[in-house]
Enzyme design. Structure first.
Site, PDB file in Angstrom:
ATOM      1  N   ASP A  78       0.775  -1.245   0.000  1.00 52.86           N
ATOM      2  CA  ASP A  78       0.000   0.000   0.000  1.00 52.86           C
ATOM      3  C   ASP A  78       0.810   1.300   0.000  1.00 52.86           C
ATOM      4  O   ASP A  78       0.440   2.258  -0.640  1.00 52.86           O
ATOM      5  CB  ASP A  78      -0.937   0.023   1.219  1.00 52.86           C
ATOM      6  CG  ASP A  78      -1.857  -1.184   1.283  1.00 52.86           C
ATOM      7  OD1 ASP A  78      -1.518  -2.233   0.720  1.00 52.86           O
ATOM      8  OD2 ASP A  78      -2.922  -1.065   1.911  1.00 52.86           O
ATOM      9  N   GLU A 119       3.388  -7.488  11.710  1.00 51.88           N
ATOM     10  CA  GLU A 119       3.105  -7.127  10.329  1.00 51.88           C
ATOM     11  C   GLU A 119       4.410  -6.963   9.544  1.00 51.88           C
ATOM     12  O   GLU A 119       4.536  -7.427   8.431  1.00 51.88           O
ATOM     13  CB  GLU A 119       2.307  -5.819  10.324  1.00 51.88           C
ATOM     14  CG  GLU A 119       1.677  -5.471   8.994  1.00 51.88           C
ATOM     15  CD  GLU A 119       0.798  -4.234   9.094  1.00 51.88           C
ATOM     16  OE1 GLU A 119       0.833  -3.548  10.139  1.00 51.88           O
ATOM     17  OE2 GLU A 119       0.083  -3.943   8.115  1.00 51.88           O
TER      18      GLU A 119
HETATM   19  C1  GLC Z   1      -1.916  -3.688   4.764  1.00 50.28           C
HETATM   20  C2  GLC Z   1      -1.094  -4.330   3.659  1.00 50.28           C
HETATM   21  C3  GLC Z   1      -2.005  -5.166   2.783  1.00 50.28           C
HETATM   22  C4  GLC Z   1      -2.776  -6.142   3.653  1.00 50.28           C
HETATM   23  C5  GLC Z   1      -3.551  -5.408   4.749  1.00 50.28           C
HETATM   24  C6  GLC Z   1      -4.209  -6.327   5.752  1.00 50.28           C
HETATM   25  O1  GLC Z   1      -2.795  -2.766   4.259  1.00 50.28           O
HETATM   26  O2  GLC Z   1      -0.428  -3.366   2.908  1.00 50.28           O
HETATM   27  O3  GLC Z   1      -1.245  -5.854   1.838  1.00 50.28           O
HETATM   28  O4  GLC Z   1      -3.645  -6.874   2.889  1.00 50.28           O
HETATM   29  O5  GLC Z   1      -2.646  -4.618   5.473  1.00 50.28           O
HETATM   30  O6  GLC Z   1      -3.261  -7.110   6.366  1.00 50.28           O
END
Ligand code: GLC
Length: 437
Positions: free
Chosen positions: A176, A409
Protein backbone atom coordinates in the site's frame (compact mmCIF):
# COMPACT_ATOMS: atom_id res chain seq x y z
CA UNK A 1 18.67 -19.98 33.88
CA UNK A 2 17.22 -19.85 30.40
CA UNK A 3 18.39 -22.88 28.43
CA UNK A 4 18.86 -22.54 24.69
CA UNK A 5 16.16 -24.69 23.14
CA UNK A 6 17.04 -27.19 20.43
CA UNK A 7 15.96 -25.96 16.97
CA UNK A 8 13.29 -28.66 16.84
CA UNK A 9 11.77 -27.61 20.16
CA UNK A 10 11.85 -23.97 19.11
CA UNK A 11 10.03 -24.89 15.94
CA UNK A 12 7.28 -26.77 17.69
CA UNK A 13 6.92 -23.79 20.00
CA UNK A 14 6.71 -21.46 16.99
CA UNK A 15 4.13 -23.69 15.37
CA UNK A 16 1.90 -23.68 18.44
CA UNK A 17 2.31 -19.92 18.82
CA UNK A 18 1.28 -19.45 15.16
CA UNK A 19 -1.82 -21.60 15.65
CA UNK A 20 -2.71 -19.53 18.72
CA UNK A 21 -2.54 -16.29 16.70
CA UNK A 22 -4.87 -17.69 14.05
CA UNK A 23 -7.28 -18.98 16.69
CA UNK A 24 -7.25 -15.67 18.49
CA UNK A 25 -8.02 -13.84 15.24
CA UNK A 26 -10.77 -16.25 14.24
CA UNK A 27 -14.01 -14.30 14.20
CA UNK A 28 -16.00 -17.39 13.24
CA UNK A 29 -17.06 -16.11 9.83
CA UNK A 30 -13.48 -15.13 8.88
CA UNK A 31 -9.99 -14.65 10.30
CA UNK A 32 -8.96 -11.04 10.75
CA UNK A 33 -5.48 -10.11 9.50
CA UNK A 34 -4.37 -8.56 12.79
CA UNK A 35 -5.69 -8.46 16.30
CA UNK A 36 -6.22 -4.68 16.56
CA UNK A 37 -5.40 -2.99 13.29
CA UNK A 38 -7.41 -5.00 10.76
CA UNK A 39 -10.84 -6.18 11.95
CA UNK A 40 -12.36 -7.35 8.63
CA UNK A 41 -11.55 -9.96 5.95
CA UNK A 42 -8.80 -8.96 3.52
CA UNK A 43 -8.53 -10.65 0.16
CA UNK A 44 -4.94 -11.82 -0.21
CA UNK A 45 -4.50 -12.17 3.55
CA UNK A 46 -7.30 -14.73 3.64
CA UNK A 47 -5.81 -16.75 0.76
CA UNK A 48 -2.50 -16.96 2.62
CA UNK A 49 -4.27 -17.65 5.91
CA UNK A 50 -6.10 -20.54 4.24
CA UNK A 51 -2.76 -21.89 3.02
CA UNK A 52 -1.37 -21.87 6.57
CA UNK A 53 -4.56 -23.27 8.03
CA UNK A 54 -4.59 -26.25 5.69
CA UNK A 55 -1.80 -27.69 7.87
CA UNK A 56 -4.04 -27.45 10.92
CA UNK A 57 -7.69 -27.74 9.89
CA UNK A 58 -8.65 -28.29 6.25
CA UNK A 59 -12.34 -27.57 6.82
CA UNK A 60 -11.58 -24.24 8.46
CA UNK A 61 -9.16 -23.39 5.65
CA UNK A 62 -11.84 -24.07 3.03
CA UNK A 63 -14.37 -22.04 5.01
CA UNK A 64 -11.98 -19.07 4.86
CA UNK A 65 -11.90 -19.25 1.05
CA UNK A 66 -15.70 -19.62 0.79
CA UNK A 67 -16.15 -16.54 2.95
CA UNK A 68 -13.78 -14.59 0.75
CA UNK A 69 -15.68 -15.66 -2.36
CA UNK A 70 -18.94 -14.59 -0.70
CA UNK A 71 -17.70 -11.05 -1.35
CA UNK A 72 -17.39 -11.53 -5.11
CA UNK A 73 -19.25 -8.99 -7.25
CA UNK A 74 -21.55 -10.19 -9.98
CA UNK A 75 -19.10 -9.07 -12.66
CA UNK A 76 -16.33 -11.21 -11.13
CA UNK A 77 -14.45 -8.56 -9.14
CA UNK A 78 -13.12 -9.93 -5.85
CA UNK A 79 -12.87 -7.01 -3.42
CA UNK A 80 -9.91 -6.19 -1.22
CA UNK A 81 -11.98 -6.04 1.99
CA UNK A 82 -15.13 -7.98 2.94
CA UNK A 83 -17.03 -6.48 5.87
CA UNK A 84 -18.74 -9.56 7.34
CA UNK A 85 -21.04 -8.66 10.20
CA UNK A 86 -19.22 -9.06 13.52
CA UNK A 87 -20.19 -8.60 17.12
CA UNK A 88 -19.35 -5.15 18.43
CA UNK A 89 -18.43 -2.09 16.42
CA UNK A 90 -15.33 -1.69 14.32
CA UNK A 91 -13.23 1.46 14.45
CA UNK A 92 -11.68 0.70 11.07
CA UNK A 93 -11.57 3.38 8.41
CA UNK A 94 -12.68 3.29 5.59
CA UNK A 95 -15.88 1.75 6.91
CA UNK A 96 -18.14 -0.32 4.64
CA UNK A 97 -20.47 2.67 4.05
CA UNK A 98 -17.67 4.92 2.94
CA UNK A 99 -17.20 2.96 -0.29
CA UNK A 100 -20.78 3.57 -1.53
CA UNK A 101 -20.62 0.50 -3.74
CA UNK A 102 -23.46 0.01 -6.26
CA UNK A 103 -26.24 -2.31 -5.06
CA UNK A 104 -26.99 -3.85 -8.46
CA UNK A 105 -23.70 -5.73 -8.88
CA UNK A 106 -22.52 -6.25 -5.31
CA UNK A 107 -23.22 -9.25 -3.06
CA UNK A 108 -25.21 -9.21 0.15
CA UNK A 109 -22.16 -8.79 2.34
CA UNK A 110 -20.69 -5.24 2.24
CA UNK A 111 -17.32 -4.91 0.54
CA UNK A 112 -14.77 -2.34 -0.59
CA UNK A 113 -14.80 -1.30 -4.24
CA UNK A 114 -11.25 -2.22 -5.30
CA UNK A 115 -9.35 -5.51 -5.58
CA UNK A 116 -6.02 -6.94 -4.32
CA UNK A 117 -3.24 -9.22 -5.65
CA UNK A 118 -4.88 -12.43 -6.93
CA UNK A 119 -2.75 -14.88 -4.99
CA UNK A 120 -5.74 -17.13 -4.28
CA UNK A 121 -5.20 -19.57 -7.17
CA UNK A 122 -1.58 -20.07 -6.12
CA UNK A 123 -2.62 -20.78 -2.54
CA UNK A 124 -5.34 -23.17 -3.71
CA UNK A 125 -2.94 -25.16 -5.83
CA UNK A 126 -0.53 -25.40 -2.95
CA UNK A 127 -3.28 -26.44 -0.57
CA UNK A 128 -4.08 -29.20 -3.02
CA UNK A 129 -0.42 -30.23 -3.09
CA UNK A 130 -0.50 -30.61 0.70
CA UNK A 131 -3.86 -32.44 0.80
CA UNK A 132 -4.76 -33.72 -2.66
CA UNK A 133 -7.70 -35.90 -1.67
CA UNK A 134 -9.53 -33.43 0.52
CA UNK A 135 -8.84 -30.51 -1.77
CA UNK A 136 -9.87 -31.88 -5.15
CA UNK A 137 -13.67 -31.55 -4.69
CA UNK A 138 -13.10 -28.14 -3.18
CA UNK A 139 -11.11 -27.04 -6.21
CA UNK A 140 -14.02 -28.11 -8.37
CA UNK A 141 -16.35 -25.99 -6.27
CA UNK A 142 -14.29 -22.80 -6.31
CA UNK A 143 -12.56 -22.97 -9.70
CA UNK A 144 -15.31 -21.20 -11.71
CA UNK A 145 -15.35 -18.30 -9.24
CA UNK A 146 -11.61 -17.83 -9.27
CA UNK A 147 -11.57 -18.05 -13.07
CA UNK A 148 -14.29 -15.37 -13.17
CA UNK A 149 -12.15 -13.05 -11.12
CA UNK A 150 -9.27 -13.47 -13.55
CA UNK A 151 -11.61 -12.88 -16.48
CA UNK A 152 -12.70 -9.68 -14.81
CA UNK A 153 -9.07 -8.63 -14.29
CA UNK A 154 -8.31 -8.98 -17.99
CA UNK A 155 -11.58 -7.44 -19.17
CA UNK A 156 -11.81 -4.54 -16.73
CA UNK A 157 -8.15 -3.74 -16.25
CA UNK A 158 -6.68 -4.50 -19.65
CA UNK A 159 -9.53 -3.48 -21.95
CA UNK A 160 -7.28 -3.21 -24.99
CA UNK A 161 -5.82 -6.64 -24.29
CA UNK A 162 -2.23 -5.47 -24.24
CA UNK A 163 -1.13 -8.10 -21.73
CA UNK A 164 -0.72 -6.15 -18.49
CA UNK A 165 -3.53 -5.46 -16.04
CA UNK A 166 -3.67 -2.03 -14.43
CA UNK A 167 -4.38 -1.13 -10.83
CA UNK A 168 -6.30 2.01 -9.91
CA UNK A 169 -5.25 2.45 -6.28
CA UNK A 170 -2.02 1.72 -4.35
CA UNK A 171 -4.06 -0.46 -1.98
CA UNK A 172 -4.77 -2.82 -4.87
CA UNK A 173 -1.07 -3.65 -5.03
CA UNK A 174 -0.98 -5.08 -1.50
CA UNK A 175 2.15 -2.96 -0.97
CA UNK A 176 0.00 0.00 0.00
CA UNK A 177 2.60 2.57 0.98
CA UNK A 178 5.46 1.52 -1.34
CA UNK A 179 7.89 4.19 -2.50
CA UNK A 180 7.02 3.39 -6.11
CA UNK A 181 3.70 5.18 -5.51
CA UNK A 182 5.34 8.46 -4.52
CA UNK A 183 5.57 9.88 -8.04
CA UNK A 184 2.24 8.60 -9.42
CA UNK A 185 0.53 10.02 -6.31
CA UNK A 186 2.40 13.32 -6.53
CA UNK A 187 1.01 13.77 -10.05
CA UNK A 188 -2.49 13.82 -8.57
CA UNK A 189 -4.00 17.03 -7.20
CA UNK A 190 -6.70 16.10 -4.72
CA UNK A 191 -9.68 18.45 -4.86
CA UNK A 192 -12.77 18.44 -2.62
CA UNK A 193 -11.56 15.46 -0.61
CA UNK A 194 -14.52 14.22 1.44
CA UNK A 195 -14.29 14.61 5.20
CA UNK A 196 -12.70 11.60 6.85
CA UNK A 197 -10.88 10.60 9.97
CA UNK A 198 -7.83 8.37 9.82
CA UNK A 199 -7.83 5.51 12.27
CA UNK A 200 -4.72 3.64 11.12
CA UNK A 201 -2.42 5.32 13.65
CA UNK A 202 -4.55 4.37 16.68
CA UNK A 203 -2.95 1.00 17.23
CA UNK A 204 0.36 1.57 15.41
CA UNK A 205 2.78 4.47 15.83
CA UNK A 206 2.26 7.21 13.21
CA UNK A 207 5.97 7.03 12.31
CA UNK A 208 5.31 3.52 10.95
CA UNK A 209 2.27 4.59 8.88
CA UNK A 210 1.77 6.58 5.62
CA UNK A 211 2.25 10.36 5.41
CA UNK A 212 -0.82 12.63 5.41
CA UNK A 213 -0.37 13.90 1.83
CA UNK A 214 -0.42 10.35 0.53
CA UNK A 215 -3.28 9.23 2.72
CA UNK A 216 -5.32 12.15 1.43
CA UNK A 217 -4.79 10.91 -2.10
CA UNK A 218 -5.83 7.38 -1.12
CA UNK A 219 -9.16 8.83 -0.01
CA UNK A 220 -9.47 11.19 -2.95
CA UNK A 221 -9.12 8.23 -5.30
CA UNK A 222 -11.93 6.34 -3.57
CA UNK A 223 -14.13 9.38 -3.97
CA UNK A 224 -13.39 9.48 -7.70
CA UNK A 225 -14.45 5.84 -7.97
CA UNK A 226 -17.68 6.50 -6.09
CA UNK A 227 -18.51 9.27 -8.54
CA UNK A 228 -18.45 6.87 -11.51
CA UNK A 229 -20.27 4.18 -9.52
CA UNK A 230 -17.36 1.77 -9.98
CA UNK A 231 -18.18 1.16 -13.64
CA UNK A 232 -15.05 -0.62 -14.90
CA UNK A 233 -14.81 1.21 -18.23
CA UNK A 234 -15.16 4.58 -16.53
CA UNK A 235 -12.66 3.66 -13.84
CA UNK A 236 -10.12 2.70 -16.45
CA UNK A 237 -10.77 5.83 -18.48
CA UNK A 238 -10.80 8.31 -15.60
CA UNK A 239 -8.88 7.03 -12.58
CA UNK A 240 -6.12 9.56 -11.82
CA UNK A 241 -4.02 6.60 -10.75
CA UNK A 242 -3.56 3.89 -13.40
CA UNK A 243 -0.46 1.73 -13.13
CA UNK A 244 0.77 -1.48 -14.77
CA UNK A 245 2.38 -2.74 -11.59
CA UNK A 246 5.13 -5.32 -11.93
CA UNK A 247 4.23 -6.84 -8.56
CA UNK A 248 0.51 -7.20 -9.26
CA UNK A 249 1.11 -8.52 -12.77
CA UNK A 250 3.71 -11.01 -11.59
CA UNK A 251 1.29 -12.40 -9.01
CA UNK A 252 -1.50 -12.51 -11.60
CA UNK A 253 0.72 -14.40 -14.03
CA UNK A 254 1.85 -16.91 -11.40
CA UNK A 255 -1.76 -17.38 -10.30
CA UNK A 256 -2.80 -18.09 -13.88
CA UNK A 257 -0.06 -20.70 -14.21
CA UNK A 258 -1.44 -22.29 -11.05
CA UNK A 259 -4.99 -21.92 -12.32
CA UNK A 260 -3.93 -23.74 -15.45
CA UNK A 261 -2.60 -26.63 -13.35
CA UNK A 262 -5.92 -26.70 -11.49
CA UNK A 263 -7.82 -26.70 -14.80
CA UNK A 264 -5.76 -29.69 -15.93
CA UNK A 265 -6.54 -31.55 -12.71
CA UNK A 266 -10.22 -30.88 -13.22
CA UNK A 267 -10.22 -31.66 -16.93
CA UNK A 268 -11.24 -28.09 -17.77
CA UNK A 269 -10.15 -26.29 -20.97
CA UNK A 270 -6.96 -24.22 -20.76
CA UNK A 271 -6.96 -22.20 -23.99
CA UNK A 272 -8.13 -18.96 -22.42
CA UNK A 273 -5.47 -19.29 -19.71
CA UNK A 274 -2.81 -20.07 -22.29
CA UNK A 275 -3.68 -16.89 -24.19
CA UNK A 276 -3.46 -14.73 -21.07
CA UNK A 277 -0.13 -16.30 -20.11
CA UNK A 278 1.41 -15.79 -23.52
CA UNK A 279 0.23 -12.19 -23.73
CA UNK A 280 1.45 -11.27 -20.26
CA UNK A 281 4.83 -12.88 -20.76
CA UNK A 282 5.43 -10.92 -23.92
CA UNK A 283 4.20 -7.60 -22.52
CA UNK A 284 6.20 -8.06 -19.34
CA UNK A 285 9.40 -8.43 -21.31
CA UNK A 286 8.65 -5.75 -23.86
CA UNK A 287 7.22 -3.08 -21.61
CA UNK A 288 8.71 -3.57 -18.15
CA UNK A 289 12.30 -4.82 -18.53
CA UNK A 290 14.87 -2.01 -18.23
CA UNK A 291 18.42 -1.94 -19.49
CA UNK A 292 19.42 -1.30 -15.85
CA UNK A 293 18.60 -4.97 -15.31
CA UNK A 294 15.22 -5.12 -13.60
CA UNK A 295 11.50 -5.02 -14.31
CA UNK A 296 9.95 -1.67 -13.40
CA UNK A 297 6.30 -0.72 -13.13
CA UNK A 298 4.72 1.66 -15.62
CA UNK A 299 2.47 4.64 -14.98
CA UNK A 300 -0.15 4.08 -17.70
CA UNK A 301 -2.04 7.30 -16.97
CA UNK A 302 1.07 9.48 -17.45
CA UNK A 303 2.93 7.16 -19.80
CA UNK A 304 6.14 7.04 -17.77
CA UNK A 305 8.36 4.33 -16.30
CA UNK A 306 8.55 4.10 -12.50
CA UNK A 307 12.21 3.54 -11.69
CA UNK A 308 12.01 3.04 -7.92
CA UNK A 309 13.83 -0.18 -7.02
CA UNK A 310 11.84 -2.05 -4.39
CA UNK A 311 10.65 -5.49 -3.40
CA UNK A 312 8.30 -5.56 -6.44
CA UNK A 313 11.31 -5.97 -8.72
CA UNK A 314 11.85 -9.50 -7.35
CA UNK A 315 8.27 -10.69 -7.82
CA UNK A 316 8.95 -11.79 -11.43
CA UNK A 317 11.15 -14.54 -9.94
CA UNK A 318 8.11 -15.90 -8.12
CA UNK A 319 6.13 -15.72 -11.33
CA UNK A 320 8.74 -17.42 -13.47
CA UNK A 321 8.70 -14.39 -15.75
CA UNK A 322 12.45 -13.84 -15.94
CA UNK A 323 14.94 -15.68 -18.08
CA UNK A 324 17.78 -17.38 -16.18
CA UNK A 325 20.10 -14.54 -17.26
CA UNK A 326 17.68 -11.90 -16.05
CA UNK A 327 17.32 -13.73 -12.74
CA UNK A 328 21.10 -13.72 -12.33
CA UNK A 329 21.27 -9.99 -13.03
CA UNK A 330 18.52 -9.25 -10.53
CA UNK A 331 20.19 -11.32 -7.86
CA UNK A 332 23.84 -10.34 -8.44
CA UNK A 333 23.32 -6.64 -9.13
CA UNK A 334 20.64 -5.94 -6.56
CA UNK A 335 19.64 -8.64 -4.09
CA UNK A 336 23.21 -9.51 -3.13
CA UNK A 337 24.45 -5.92 -3.02
CA UNK A 338 24.72 -4.54 0.50
CA UNK A 339 23.89 -0.99 -0.59
CA UNK A 340 20.61 -2.32 -2.04
CA UNK A 341 19.25 -5.30 -0.06
CA UNK A 342 21.95 -7.62 1.32
CA UNK A 343 22.85 -7.45 5.02
CA UNK A 344 25.75 -5.30 6.20
CA UNK A 345 26.74 -3.89 9.57
CA UNK A 346 23.71 -1.57 9.54
CA UNK A 347 21.04 -4.04 8.46
CA UNK A 348 21.04 -7.67 9.40
CA UNK A 349 17.91 -9.09 7.82
CA UNK A 350 16.78 -10.00 4.34
CA UNK A 351 14.76 -8.70 2.57
CA UNK A 352 14.11 -4.97 3.04
CA UNK A 353 10.96 -3.91 1.18
CA UNK A 354 12.81 -0.97 -0.38
CA UNK A 355 16.39 -0.60 -1.62
CA UNK A 356 18.53 0.92 1.08
CA UNK A 357 19.85 3.40 -1.50
CA UNK A 358 16.40 4.90 -2.00
CA UNK A 359 15.76 8.46 -0.89
CA UNK A 360 12.55 7.16 0.66
CA UNK A 361 14.15 4.34 2.64
CA UNK A 362 12.86 4.32 6.24
CA UNK A 363 13.48 1.00 7.97
CA UNK A 364 10.38 1.19 10.18
CA UNK A 365 7.83 2.82 7.91
CA UNK A 366 5.13 0.72 6.27
CA UNK A 367 6.48 -0.70 2.95
CA UNK A 368 9.36 1.82 2.88
CA UNK A 369 12.03 -0.53 4.19
CA UNK A 370 10.74 -3.06 6.74
CA UNK A 371 10.91 -6.79 6.03
CA UNK A 372 7.57 -8.51 5.40
CA UNK A 373 7.19 -12.26 5.78
CA UNK A 374 4.93 -12.46 2.73
CA UNK A 375 7.45 -10.90 0.36
CA UNK A 376 10.24 -12.99 1.85
CA UNK A 377 8.17 -16.06 1.10
CA UNK A 378 7.45 -14.99 -2.50
CA UNK A 379 11.09 -14.25 -3.24
CA UNK A 380 12.24 -17.42 -1.51
CA UNK A 381 9.92 -19.50 -3.68
CA UNK A 382 11.16 -17.72 -6.79
CA UNK A 383 14.81 -18.29 -5.87
CA UNK A 384 14.15 -22.01 -5.43
CA UNK A 385 12.66 -22.18 -8.92
CA UNK A 386 15.76 -20.54 -10.41
CA UNK A 387 18.17 -22.88 -8.60
CA UNK A 388 19.25 -20.54 -5.79
CA UNK A 389 18.54 -23.01 -2.99
CA UNK A 390 21.15 -21.68 -0.59
CA UNK A 391 20.00 -18.08 -0.87
CA UNK A 392 16.39 -19.21 -0.51
CA UNK A 393 17.37 -21.04 2.65
CA UNK A 394 19.07 -17.95 4.07
CA UNK A 395 15.87 -15.97 3.52
CA UNK A 396 13.91 -18.73 5.20
CA UNK A 397 16.25 -18.67 8.22
CA UNK A 398 16.02 -14.90 8.48
CA UNK A 399 12.22 -15.15 8.28
CA UNK A 400 12.05 -17.74 11.05
CA UNK A 401 14.40 -15.68 13.22
CA UNK A 402 12.08 -12.68 12.76
CA UNK A 403 8.99 -14.74 13.47
CA UNK A 404 10.55 -15.85 16.72
CA UNK A 405 10.24 -12.24 17.88
CA UNK A 406 6.46 -12.61 17.54
CA UNK A 407 4.00 -12.53 14.63
CA UNK A 408 4.10 -8.94 13.46
CA UNK A 409 3.10 -7.13 10.33
CA UNK A 410 6.70 -6.12 9.49
CA UNK A 411 10.18 -6.00 11.00
CA UNK A 412 13.04 -3.52 11.08
CA UNK A 413 15.78 -4.91 8.80
CA UNK A 414 18.51 -3.31 10.93
CA UNK A 415 17.97 -5.40 14.05
CA UNK A 416 14.80 -7.42 13.44
CA UNK A 417 12.67 -5.55 15.97
CA UNK A 418 8.95 -5.90 15.19
CA UNK A 419 6.86 -3.04 13.83
CA UNK A 420 3.32 -2.39 12.59
CA UNK A 421 0.36 -4.48 13.72
CA UNK A 422 0.76 -7.28 16.24
CA UNK A 423 -0.93 -10.70 16.23
CA UNK A 424 -0.57 -10.70 12.45
CA UNK A 425 -2.32 -13.62 10.81
CA UNK A 426 -0.44 -14.13 7.56
CA UNK A 427 2.90 -14.00 9.37
CA UNK A 428 1.53 -16.84 11.53
CA UNK A 429 0.06 -18.68 8.53
CA UNK A 430 3.29 -18.43 6.57
CA UNK A 431 5.22 -19.64 9.60
CA UNK A 432 3.13 -22.82 9.39
CA UNK A 433 3.89 -23.09 5.68
CA UNK A 434 7.62 -22.47 6.18
CA UNK A 435 7.86 -24.98 9.00
CA UNK A 436 6.10 -27.56 6.87
CA UNK A 437 8.57 -27.24 3.98
C1 GLC B 1 -1.92 -3.69 4.76
C2 GLC B 1 -1.09 -4.33 3.66
C3 GLC B 1 -2.01 -5.17 2.78
C4 GLC B 1 -2.78 -6.14 3.65
C5 GLC B 1 -3.55 -5.41 4.75
C6 GLC B 1 -4.21 -6.33 5.75
O1 GLC B 1 -2.79 -2.77 4.26
O2 GLC B 1 -0.43 -3.37 2.91
O3 GLC B 1 -1.25 -5.85 1.84
O4 GLC B 1 -3.65 -6.87 2.89
O5 GLC B 1 -2.65 -4.62 5.47
O6 GLC B 1 -3.26 -7.11 6.37
Amino acid sequence: MHQAASPKREHSYLQQAAINVLQNNDMGTFIRPGTYQYPHQWNWDSALIALGLVHVDITRAQHEVRQLLAGQWRDGMLPHVIYHPTEGTSDYFPSADFWQTPKDITPEVPTSGITQPPILATCLRRMHKHHPKAMLPFLREVYPHVLNWHRWLHRARDPEQQGLVAIIHPWESGTDNAARWVHPLARITPRNVPAYQRRDAQHVDASERPFTAEYERFIYLIDQFRRVHYEPAKLYATSPFLVADSFFNAITYRAEKDLREIAMLLGEPTKELDNWLARTQQAFQERLWLEQGYFASFDVRYNVTMYEHDIATFAPLFAGLTSQAQAETLIDNYLLQADFYAPDEHSRYLLPSLAKTSLFYEPRRYWRGPVWIVTNWLVMEGLLDYGYGELANTIKEHSLALLEQGFYEYYDPRDGTPAGASGFSWSAALALELLHE
